[in-house]
Design a protein around this motif. Sequence first.
Motif, PDB file in Angstrom:
ATOM      1  N   VAL A  99     -20.324 -12.104  -7.459  1.00  0.00           N
ATOM      2  CA  VAL A  99     -20.175 -10.672  -7.177  1.00  0.00           C
ATOM      3  C   VAL A  99     -19.663 -10.378  -5.762  1.00  0.00           C
ATOM      4  O   VAL A  99     -19.646 -11.257  -4.887  1.00  0.00           O
ATOM      5  N   SER A 152     -16.799  -4.968  -8.617  1.00  0.00           N
ATOM      6  CA  SER A 152     -17.316  -4.577  -9.932  1.00  0.00           C
ATOM      7  C   SER A 152     -16.200  -4.118 -10.866  1.00  0.00           C
ATOM      8  O   SER A 152     -16.173  -4.484 -12.040  1.00  0.00           O
ATOM      9  N   TYR A 211     -24.899  -5.598  -6.824  1.00  0.00           N
ATOM     10  CA  TYR A 211     -23.575  -5.471  -7.456  1.00  0.00           C
ATOM     11  C   TYR A 211     -23.616  -5.843  -8.942  1.00  0.00           C
ATOM     12  O   TYR A 211     -22.787  -5.381  -9.725  1.00  0.00           O
ATOM     13  N   GLN A 212     -24.581  -6.688  -9.319  1.00  0.00           N
ATOM     14  CA  GLN A 212     -24.726  -6.980 -10.757  1.00  0.00           C
ATOM     15  C   GLN A 212     -25.137  -5.692 -11.472  1.00  0.00           C
ATOM     16  O   GLN A 212     -24.638  -5.367 -12.548  1.00  0.00           O
ATOM     17  N   GLU A 243     -24.514  -2.710 -10.389  1.00  0.00           N
ATOM     18  CA  GLU A 243     -23.384  -1.776 -10.334  1.00  0.00           C
ATOM     19  C   GLU A 243     -22.438  -1.971 -11.529  1.00  0.00           C
ATOM     20  O   GLU A 243     -21.937  -1.004 -12.103  1.00  0.00           O
ATOM     21  N   VAL A 244     -22.222  -3.235 -11.902  1.00  0.00           N
ATOM     22  CA  VAL A 244     -21.330  -3.502 -13.036  1.00  0.00           C
ATOM     23  C   VAL A 244     -21.920  -2.901 -14.320  1.00  0.00           C
ATOM     24  O   VAL A 244     -21.223  -2.228 -15.089  1.00  0.00           O
TER      25      VAL A 244
END
Length: 229
Positions: free
Chosen positions: A113, A145, A172-173, A175-176
């Motif tokens: 990420v 993302s 960020y995981q 966010e995806v």
Amino acid sequence: MNSGAKKEPPFRERDKKLLDELENAILSYEPEKAKHSARDIIEKGIDPISVMNHTIANIARITGDKFEKGEIFLPHLVFVGDILSEVSEILESNLSSEESKEFSGKTIVIGTVEGDIHSIGKNIVAMMLKANGFKAFDLGVDVKSDKFIEQAKEKNSQIIAMSSLLTTTMPYQKEVVEELKRLGCRNLFKVVVGGGPITKEWADEIGADEYGEDAIDAIDICKKLVKNS
Ligand code: B12
């Protein structure tokens, strides 16, 4: 997915000497010796996947602990990172493809990420997916993302797999997953997360489909997910 106690290394007594040699060479910052040991290991027919999942992972854990305790510093971390990458490449180049037709049409995009440049674990997972017949597109490190999503769509991917080694980049995981929901395409992809600080609880919290502890786990999960999709 990893339901029970930590898996025991599947090595025979006589192979342990070679694995100890590899470990000692890396921990004493001797890249040439380490690469020589890795080639020896391959020649002796020791399973490269087990070496990656046990010996390499153990070396990384020891190095990380030393770094955390202030016993070694960033240059050492960089040096060990480079040696681990080179050794992993030797081991990976000896992975045989099972030529599994079952998963040959199945596509995965995988990357580390945004903000995170740790590549070794992600590379191992990507290599093993390929060795198991998946079409795995490795997007690299520091992947934004929107790139995960754009590439997953473009490649008609069934799975988005994300690695994160830093607690600061774990969000960020999430966010995806959130972005997939916002775009109305969450149901198009299964989301799998992994990496050092990632847990099953985190995966549940962010609404990912699965968490994988190591590369073997990652393959089992991806096989299960595409079979059920
Ligand atoms: C090597 C290393 C580096 C190298 C990376 C080189 C490279 N090409 O990858 C370098 C020197 C660049 C580096 C830099 C940094 N690092 Co670093 N690094 C490590 C170290 C020692 C090993 C990581 C590794 O390769 N492990 C081996 C692989 C095989 O394991 P793995 O990545 O966990 O992957 C396995 C599983 O997690 C899983 N998996 C991984 N990804 C995925 C994905 C999916 C989908 C699935 C299912 C499974 C899965 O399968 C893999 C195979 O079994 C760790 C310590 C550790 N214990 O991990 C610290 C560590 C991760 N780093 C750390 C830190 C702090 C940093 C820096 C911030 C240092 C600094 N002050 O600059 C920078 C950050 C740079 C950045 N922006 O990303 C901390 C993170 C702390 C935290 N909790 O956030 C750690 C834990 C060290 C420590 N104990 O303090 N690092």
